[in-house]
Design an enzyme around this catalytic site. Structure first.
Site, PDB file in Angstrom:
ATOM      1  CG  ASN A 158       2.961   6.435   0.351  1.00  0.00           C
ATOM      2  OD1 ASN A 158       3.823   6.061   0.425  1.00  0.00           O
ATOM      3  ND2 ASN A 158       1.699   5.922   0.399  1.00  0.00           N
ATOM      4  CE  LYS A 181      14.672   1.742  -4.847  1.00  0.00           C
ATOM      5  NZ  LYS A 181      13.986   2.959  -5.001  1.00  0.00           N
ATOM      6  CB  ALA A 183      10.425   6.779  -3.371  1.00  0.00           C
ATOM      7  CG  LEU A 258       2.718  -5.896  -0.760  1.00  0.00           C
ATOM      8  CD1 LEU A 258       2.764  -7.289  -1.458  1.00  0.00           C
ATOM      9  CD2 LEU A 258       4.269  -5.025  -1.137  1.00  0.00           C
ATOM     10  CB  CYS A 291      -1.270   1.427   1.604  1.00  0.00           C
ATOM     11  SG  CYS A 291       0.270   1.756   0.776  1.00  0.00           S
TER      12      CYS A 291
HETATM   13  C1  SIN Z   1       1.051   3.792   3.966  1.00  0.00           C
HETATM   14  O1  SIN Z   1       0.388   4.244   3.120  1.00  0.00           O
HETATM   15  O2  SIN Z   1       1.472   2.738   3.633  1.00  0.00           O
HETATM   16  C2  SIN Z   1       1.291   4.071   5.189  1.00  0.00           C
HETATM   17  C3  SIN Z   1       0.026   4.746   5.811  1.00  0.00           C
HETATM   18  C4  SIN Z   1       0.056   5.055   7.525  1.00  0.00           C
HETATM   19  O3  SIN Z   1       1.044   4.611   8.017  1.00  0.00           O
HETATM   20  O4  SIN Z   1      -0.889   5.494   8.024  1.00  0.00           O
END
Ligand code: SIN
Length: 485
Positions: A158, A181, A183, A258, A291
């Site tokens: 992402n 590694k 993605a 996570l 995330c």
């Molecule tokens: C993530 O989705 O883990 C990163 C988002 C961010 O660094 O703002």
């Protein structure tokens, strides 16, 4: 292959091991495709467990002279790498959009975000201080910090650039070597970063990039090889738990960034314009594949209808499409399977009574595009409340009291980011302290940067990335007692 770069040398498809560009064992490759078009844009070398082991051995060797350098010498090199990333911003953004799908304006933003970690840790790496402890008159007790050792990193699709530099920069700054590694969906950004690291003069072996389609073999080697002293991972909670179990046998230190299930709690007294604008950014950034994306939008009953109206009007104005088209505001999701998974959550909510205000289906633009969606009449029994959506779907929940909002926010095993909109200072403090999250944005959802400690609590992980705290994850603390003084 239709990738047009100003600097074609940034398009790398071999693995980068011990300063060499190499094919996978027996010429193994895997295809990388553009999620917006389905076009195959690269055949990338797929490394084996044996090649991973070679990279780890090379890292251990390279680290011996690297850790012995003055911090300034290591940090100067990170500065050069940072500058090369800035110089090649547009190419790196194009590559990222082609393999990941995010619109170019977001990709450009991510390249700058990624570069900021190199700059930050190039500065912060010079400030690894120890301590002298109060002791008895005949002895001196000293604490020194030393690099933890060879680090293995596993990064997600992402954020194909920034999640790498957020790990690699602190590791290298303090004197570690790192094997990565990336993605399988997004190896090209990682390989382009390695190309620039090489141009910056990073000695061989300190940063190897191991693309692979055999994640079990490569992940297995990284987690079982005793030379690796630390594993750092960004990805799902399920995979994080598996990696932690695998690391237990050699007692490796782990950092885990996570899954999340971020609440945005909007109180009646909030500034409606700001709450709508902030929630839109948080929810739909990277088509909801972040995330820390808003996952559960909780709005107090007095402002609920006004919020839903304004929010869904804005969502209806989004322009979804190929991220390379400058008009696109929101790109595809990463795979067809991801779009189907998002849809199954929406379908199950609708079957249980949710109302679709806009969106609610896979777009006619293609199988990888999910329509930006707003749902009302949702409740805490739905999958959308309990699970990370990881897509452009905004369920808007209603609450009455502050206590109810705190209980709802905490009703999850996750604890990464949360957001609050209110102008009541008492409420800001009570809610910020009462919710179980590693990061809280108050009247602000754009909370990420290199200067803050990014990380979660509960099953959202452990460790912090970025900021002065981000160095600790790559350092060991050693106590030295000098007696007989
Ligand atoms: C993530 O989705 O883990 C990163 C988002 C961010 O660094 O703002």
């Amino acid at each position: 292959m239709s990738i047009q770069l100003k600097d074609t040398g940034l398009y790398r498809t071999d693995a980068y091991i011990n300063g060499q560009w190499v094919s996978g064992d027996e010429g193994e490759v895997f295809a990388v495709s553009n999620p917006a078009t389905g076009e195959i844009i690269a055949q990338v070398a797929s490394v084996s467990a044996e090649q991973t082991s070679e990279a780890i051995a090379a890292a251990e060797l390279a680290m011996q002279s690297w850790r012995a350098l003055p911090a300034k010498a290591r940090c100067d090199l990170l500065e050069r790498w940072h500058q090369l990333i800035l110089d090649n911003k547009e190419d790196l953004a194009q590559l990222m959009t082609m393999e990941q799908g995010k619109p170019l304006h977001e990709a450009r933003g991510e390249v700058l975000y990624g570069a900021s970690f190199l700059k930050w840790f190039a500065e912060e790496g010079k400030r690894v201080y120890g301590d002298v402890l109060p002791a008895t008159p005949d002895r001196r007790s000293i604490v020194i910090k030393q690099p933890i050792g060879v680090v293995a990193a596993i990064t997600p699709w992402n954020f194909p650039n920034a999640m790498i530099t957020r790990k690699v920069a602190p590791a290298l700054a303090v004197g570690c070597a790192i094997v990565l590694k990336p993605a399988a969906e997004t190896p090209l950004s990682a390989l382009a970063l390695a190309e620039l690291a090489e141009r910056a003069g990073l000695p061989a072996g300190l940063f190897s990039v191991l693309p692979t389609s055999d994640v079990v073999a490569v992940g297995g080697e990284m987690t079982s090889n005793p030379t690796v002293k630390k594993l750092t991972f960004t990805g799902s909670t399920a995979v994080g738990k598996l990696l932690m179990r695998q690391c237990a046998d050699t007692v490796k230190r782990t950092s885990m960034e996570l899954g999340g299930n971020a609440p945005v709690i909007i109180f009646d007294d909030a500034d409606l314009e700001k709450a709508v604008a902030g929630t839109l950014v948080s929810k739909y950034r990277n088509s909801g594949q972040t995330c820390i994306c808003a996952n559960r939008i909780m709005v107090q009953e007095g402002i609920y209808d006004a919020f839903v109206k304004k929010f869904s009007q804005a969502v209806k104005g989004f322009c979804i499409g190929d991220g390379l088209d400058e008009k696109t505001t929101h790109g595809p999701v990463i795979t067809e399977k991801a779009a189907q998974e998002i849809h199954s959550k929406v379908e199950s909510a609708v079957a249980a009574g949710a109302k679709v205000i806009t969106g609610g289906k896979i777009s006619d633009k293609g199988t990888h595009f999910y329509e930006p969606t707003v749902l009302t009449d949702v409740n805490d029994q739905m999958r959308l409340f309990k699970e990370e959506i990881f897509g452009p779907v905004a369920p808007i929940f209603k609450f009455s009291t502050e206590a109810e909002a705190i209980a709802m926010a905490n009703d999850t095993e996750f604890g990464l980011a949360a957001y609050i909109y209110t102008n009541d200072m008492g409420c800001i403090w009570r809610v910020s302290e009462g919710i179980e999250y590693g990061m809280v944005g108050v009247n602000e959802t754009a909370i990420s940067s290199e200067i803050i400690p990014f990380g979660g609590v509960k099953e959202s992980g452990q460790g912090r990335e970025g900021s002065k705290y981000g160095l600790d994850d790559y350092l060991e603390t050693k106590y030295i007692c000098i007696g007989g003084i």
